[in-house]
Design a protein around this motif. Structure first.
Motif, PDB file in Angstrom:
ATOM      1  N   TRP A  47      -4.995  -4.547  -3.127  1.00 41.31           N
ATOM      2  CA  TRP A  47      -5.939  -3.356  -2.849  1.00 41.31           C
ATOM      3  C   TRP A  47      -7.042  -4.466  -3.217  1.00 41.31           C
ATOM      4  O   TRP A  47      -8.680  -4.364  -3.167  1.00 41.31           O
ATOM      5  CB  TRP A  47      -5.962  -3.279  -4.250  1.00 41.31           C
ATOM      6  CG  TRP A  47      -5.520  -3.933  -5.688  1.00 41.31           C
ATOM      7  CD1 TRP A  47      -3.539  -3.934  -5.904  1.00 41.31           C
ATOM      8  CD2 TRP A  47      -5.661  -4.683  -6.686  1.00 41.31           C
ATOM      9  NE1 TRP A  47      -3.208  -4.377  -7.211  1.00 41.31           N
ATOM     10  CE2 TRP A  47      -4.520  -5.242  -7.360  1.00 41.31           C
ATOM     11  CE3 TRP A  47      -7.028  -4.864  -6.576  1.00 41.31           C
ATOM     12  CZ2 TRP A  47      -4.630  -6.294  -8.082  1.00 41.31           C
ATOM     13  CZ3 TRP A  47      -7.352  -6.572  -7.730  1.00 41.31           C
ATOM     14  CH2 TRP A  47      -5.394  -6.543  -8.034  1.00 41.31           C
ATOM     15  N   GLN A  75      -7.668   0.530  -7.254  1.00 43.55           N
ATOM     16  CA  GLN A  75      -7.763   0.215  -5.326  1.00 43.55           C
ATOM     17  C   GLN A  75      -9.549   0.540  -5.451  1.00 43.55           C
ATOM     18  O   GLN A  75      -9.914   0.302  -4.180  1.00 43.55           O
ATOM     19  CB  GLN A  75      -7.743   1.736  -5.364  1.00 43.55           C
ATOM     20  CG  GLN A  75      -5.695   1.225  -4.941  1.00 43.55           C
ATOM     21  CD  GLN A  75      -5.156   2.295  -4.696  1.00 43.55           C
ATOM     22  OE1 GLN A  75      -5.063   3.558  -3.770  1.00 43.55           O
ATOM     23  NE2 GLN A  75      -4.697   3.485  -5.686  1.00 43.55           N
ATOM     24  N   ARG A  84     -11.650  -1.078  -2.464  1.00 38.56           N
ATOM     25  CA  ARG A  84     -10.770  -0.837  -0.895  1.00 38.56           C
ATOM     26  C   ARG A  84     -12.657   0.391  -0.608  1.00 38.56           C
ATOM     27  O   ARG A  84     -12.075   1.346  -0.840  1.00 38.56           O
ATOM     28  CB  ARG A  84      -9.341  -0.940  -1.017  1.00 38.56           C
ATOM     29  CG  ARG A  84      -8.984  -1.973  -1.265  1.00 38.56           C
ATOM     30  CD  ARG A  84      -8.966  -2.999   0.070  1.00 38.56           C
ATOM     31  NE  ARG A  84      -8.288  -1.970   1.657  1.00 38.56           N
ATOM     32  CZ  ARG A  84      -7.539  -2.301   2.038  1.00 38.56           C
ATOM     33  NH1 ARG A  84      -6.603  -3.122   1.375  1.00 38.56           N
ATOM     34  NH2 ARG A  84      -7.048  -1.328   3.163  1.00 38.56           N
ATOM     35  N   SER A  85     -13.176   0.554   0.484  1.00 38.32           N
ATOM     36  CA  SER A  85     -13.967   1.532   0.805  1.00 38.32           C
ATOM     37  C   SER A  85     -13.068   2.652   1.507  1.00 38.32           C
ATOM     38  O   SER A  85     -13.435   3.564   1.997  1.00 38.32           O
ATOM     39  CB  SER A  85     -14.995   0.763   1.312  1.00 38.32           C
ATOM     40  OG  SER A  85     -14.701  -0.195   2.956  1.00 38.32           O
ATOM     41  N   ASP A  86     -12.004   2.012   2.350  1.00 46.46           N
ATOM     42  CA  ASP A  86     -10.791   2.815   3.105  1.00 46.46           C
ATOM     43  C   ASP A  86     -10.760   3.683   1.806  1.00 46.46           C
ATOM     44  O   ASP A  86      -9.508   4.494   2.410  1.00 46.46           O
ATOM     45  CB  ASP A  86     -10.788   2.453   3.819  1.00 46.46           C
ATOM     46  CG  ASP A  86      -9.208   0.970   3.595  1.00 46.46           C
ATOM     47  OD1 ASP A  86      -9.660   0.673   2.557  1.00 46.46           O
ATOM     48  OD2 ASP A  86      -8.276   0.767   3.867  1.00 46.46           O
ATOM     49  N   ARG A  87     -10.244   3.419   0.553  1.00 45.69           N
ATOM     50  CA  ARG A  87      -9.784   4.816  -0.255  1.00 45.69           C
ATOM     51  C   ARG A  87     -10.186   4.588  -0.381  1.00 45.69           C
ATOM     52  O   ARG A  87      -9.985   6.463  -1.525  1.00 45.69           O
ATOM     53  CB  ARG A  87      -8.869   3.836  -1.321  1.00 45.69           C
ATOM     54  CG  ARG A  87      -8.078   2.525  -0.386  1.00 45.69           C
ATOM     55  CD  ARG A  87      -6.680   3.104  -0.032  1.00 45.69           C
ATOM     56  NE  ARG A  87      -6.406   3.638  -1.064  1.00 45.69           N
ATOM     57  CZ  ARG A  87      -4.705   4.513  -0.839  1.00 45.69           C
ATOM     58  NH1 ARG A  87      -4.407   4.244   0.777  1.00 45.69           N
ATOM     59  NH2 ARG A  87      -4.139   4.329  -2.045  1.00 45.69           N
ATOM     60  N   PRO A  98     -10.601  -6.132  -1.725  1.00 47.05           N
ATOM     61  CA  PRO A  98     -11.403  -6.478  -0.658  1.00 47.05           C
ATOM     62  C   PRO A  98     -11.641  -7.587   0.141  1.00 47.05           C
ATOM     63  O   PRO A  98     -10.660  -8.564   0.073  1.00 47.05           O
ATOM     64  CB  PRO A  98     -12.496  -5.884  -1.162  1.00 47.05           C
ATOM     65  CG  PRO A  98     -12.943  -7.121  -2.393  1.00 47.05           C
ATOM     66  CD  PRO A  98     -11.579  -6.678  -3.077  1.00 47.05           C
ATOM     67  N   LYS A 120       1.000  -1.096   0.354  1.00 51.83           N
ATOM     68  CA  LYS A 120       0.206  -0.198   0.101  1.00 51.83           C
ATOM     69  C   LYS A 120       0.999   0.829  -0.146  1.00 51.83           C
ATOM     70  O   LYS A 120       0.133   2.293  -0.765  1.00 51.83           O
ATOM     71  CB  LYS A 120      -1.137  -0.267   1.347  1.00 51.83           C
ATOM     72  CG  LYS A 120      -1.670   1.214   1.327  1.00 51.83           C
ATOM     73  CD  LYS A 120      -2.716   1.661   2.710  1.00 51.83           C
ATOM     74  CE  LYS A 120      -3.576   2.671   3.230  1.00 51.83           C
ATOM     75  NZ  LYS A 120      -2.391   3.567   2.945  1.00 51.83           N
ATOM     76  N   TYR A 125      -9.238   9.305  -0.315  1.00 51.38           N
ATOM     77  CA  TYR A 125      -7.925   8.954  -1.087  1.00 51.38           C
ATOM     78  C   TYR A 125      -8.210   9.274  -2.924  1.00 51.38           C
ATOM     79  O   TYR A 125      -7.797  10.086  -3.661  1.00 51.38           O
ATOM     80  CB  TYR A 125      -6.974   7.922  -0.610  1.00 51.38           C
ATOM     81  CG  TYR A 125      -5.508   7.336  -1.818  1.00 51.38           C
ATOM     82  CD1 TYR A 125      -4.523   8.853  -1.267  1.00 51.38           C
ATOM     83  CD2 TYR A 125      -5.743   6.563  -3.071  1.00 51.38           C
ATOM     84  CE1 TYR A 125      -3.338   7.929  -2.104  1.00 51.38           C
ATOM     85  CE2 TYR A 125      -4.856   7.015  -3.328  1.00 51.38           C
ATOM     86  CZ  TYR A 125      -3.551   7.761  -3.921  1.00 51.38           C
ATOM     87  OH  TYR A 125      -2.290   7.721  -3.995  1.00 51.38           O
TER      88      TYR A 125
END
Length: 491
Positions: free
Chosen positions: A489, A222, A225-228, A491, A169, A231
């Motif tokens: 990347w 990416q 990925r919900s946490d991206r 999930p 990452k 970003y």
């Protein structure tokens, strides 16, 4: 990792020296512990580097490259004339599987690092930008295949022959910054200020479009990925108003009809006498059936009819399959001439990336129109016409071809990825593999039919055995790695 600098005898000689399935003729290596760099210049090393990149990415018939992805995604299949190794049929990968990919990419990175360094030394923004971008291009592939890899210490040569493995990452985050830096440099690079550019002929505008597209692809990768999300939103904002690739990013040093000097894909399939020689890879029946079921004229460009039956036909992965006389070999749309360019990124792929980004609301543009442009460019690339593409994607009620037959964003994304998969077949298998791992699309890609199959689609490759042999402490620190281990990347 050892640093091997390439030297090339002359620009004229470069035009006739090309990559083979092993070390190519452009490599003239000296003592790796005492490299001589005085006679190496960025233009000659750039030509060699781009040519080698083409050999890595644009030759899915080479076992040491990415043929496995074409097999797994159903585009191509093993010939029924051979007994195939258990490892290939079962997904039971070992540290020897496709091991050359790791070494080839790092070898290529050394060249681009040289180009970047020489660009900085000479105050040449163009060389610097290409070196930065193409290093990011290759490092992304390494992360996509292996997750954590040597990065910050990877290109230090004898100063550090046992580079640490960096967090995947973190590498991706830094690659985004590197791509931004390259984009900024391309915007102010002077046209014609470099030599040796065998991809875009020294045109910084074309390089800028390519760089923007590579950056957008990095962000799309990416997207699951919900946490991206935050970003990605910030990074997409940097691309506001950007233009993307609208031609093929293709390398051509002036290929010749000579052993080791032809287009790499051509040379893997056809000899200098014009005889088709590849009897190991045939058409994938999953791909052939999809095209026939949807009236897709690309089938006749990608493959030839089987000699004994006069039909388009292939094998399924994992089956013993039919012999070569009953199966299709590669066709004229992908084997045009020994001098054909070697594609790193198709304009079709660019449009499909844009279509997905537009569907997600990341960029401006109509996703339907971008999708249709992707299909059209795929047809044109294979020697068909725009009108034929329009007929294809206008088939009534066909959710596999016609945007207007879809009703939800889920169906539309599946359509984009399906046609992206179709456009990449036999041309860029690695990107189809990345999309499948990311989205599980196309949804009906069959697993290996072999009774030896684990039934578990590989999510990554294993580190090559050589890394365990020469950089053991650092690779062992990555823990137990299996084909089911995920790259960051996913999930």
């Amino acid at each position: 990792m050892k640093l091997l600098f390439k030297q090339i005898l002359s620009v004229a000689f470069l035009a006739v020296m090309f990559i083979s399935c092993k070390k190519n003729l452009l490599d003239i290596n000296v003592d790796p512990n005492n490299p001589t760099t005085a006679s190496a210049t960025p233009d000659l090393v750039l030509s060699a580097a781009l040519n080698n990149t083409a050999g890595i990415y644009a030759n899915p018939s080479a076992d040491s490259r990415f043929a496995f992805a074409g097999i797994w995604l159903g585009h191509i299949a093993y010939s029924g004339n051979y007994a195939i190794s258990t490892e290939s049929l079962s997904y039971g990968l070992t540290t020897n599987f496709a091991a050359a990919a790791f070494a080839n990419l790092y070898d290529n990175l050394e060249d681009y690092d040289f180009v970047e360094t020489k660009g900085v030394d000479a105050g040449n923004k163009f060389y610097q930008a290409i070196g930065i971008l193409m290093k990011a291009y290759n490092f992304q592939t390494l992360v996509d295949l292996y997750n954590n890899v040597p990065y910050s210490e990877a290109l230090l040569g004898t100063a550090n022959s046992n580079p640490k493995y960096d967090d995947a990452k973190g590498i991706y985050d830094d690659l985004g910054k590197k791509m931004d830096a390259a984009i900024a440099l391309f915007k102010t690079a002077a046209p014609g200020s470099i030599n040796g550019d065998i991809m875009f002929g020294g045109d910084p505008v074309k390089w800028l479009k390519f760089a923007n597209t590579v950056k957008l692809r990095l962000l799309v990768r990416q997207s699951q990925r919900s946490d991206r999300a935050a970003y990605i939103s910030a990074e997409v904002a940097k691309l506001a108003g950007a233009s993307y690739l609208d031609i093929n990013a293709a390398v051509n040093p002036g290929y010749l009809n000579s052993a080791g000097k032809a287009n790499p894909f051509w040379g893997s399939n056809i000899n200098t006498s014009g005889t088709y020689t590849n009897d190991f890879y045939r058409a994938g029946q999953y791909f052939v059936k999809f095209m026939l079921d949807h009236n897709d004229l690309r089938v006749g460009q990608l493959f030839k009819k089987a000699t004994s039956t006069g039909l388009y036909h292939g094998n399924y992965f994992g089956e013993q399959g039919d012999v070569n006389s009953k199966t299709s070999e590669y066709g004229a749309g992908v084997l045009k001439a020994f001098s054909q360019p070697a594609n790193l990124m198709l304009s079709a792929e660019s449009y499909f990336i844009q279509a997905e980004a537009a569907l997600k609301g990341w960029i401006s543009g109509n996703p339907k129109i971008l999708y249709q442009k992707g299909v059209e460019q795929s047809f044109i690339n294979l020697g068909l016409s725009q009108a034929q593409a329009v007929t294809y994607y206008s088939q009534v009620n066909d959710k596999q071809t016609n945007w207007d037959a879809t009703t939800t964003s889920v169906e539309q994304l599946a359509l984009i990825i399906r046609q992206k998969w179709a456009s990449l077949g036999v041309i860029n298998e690695l990107e189809a593999y990345n999309d499948y791992r990311r989205l599980k699309l196309p949804a009906d890609v069959p697993l290996s039919a072999s009774p030896l199959s684990t039934g578990i689609f590989p999510q990554r490759l294993l580190y090559p055995q050589r890394e365990y042999d020469v950089n053991g402490a650092n690779v062992l620190a990555q823990g137990t790695i299996t084909p089911s281990s995920k790259v960051w990347w996913l999930p």
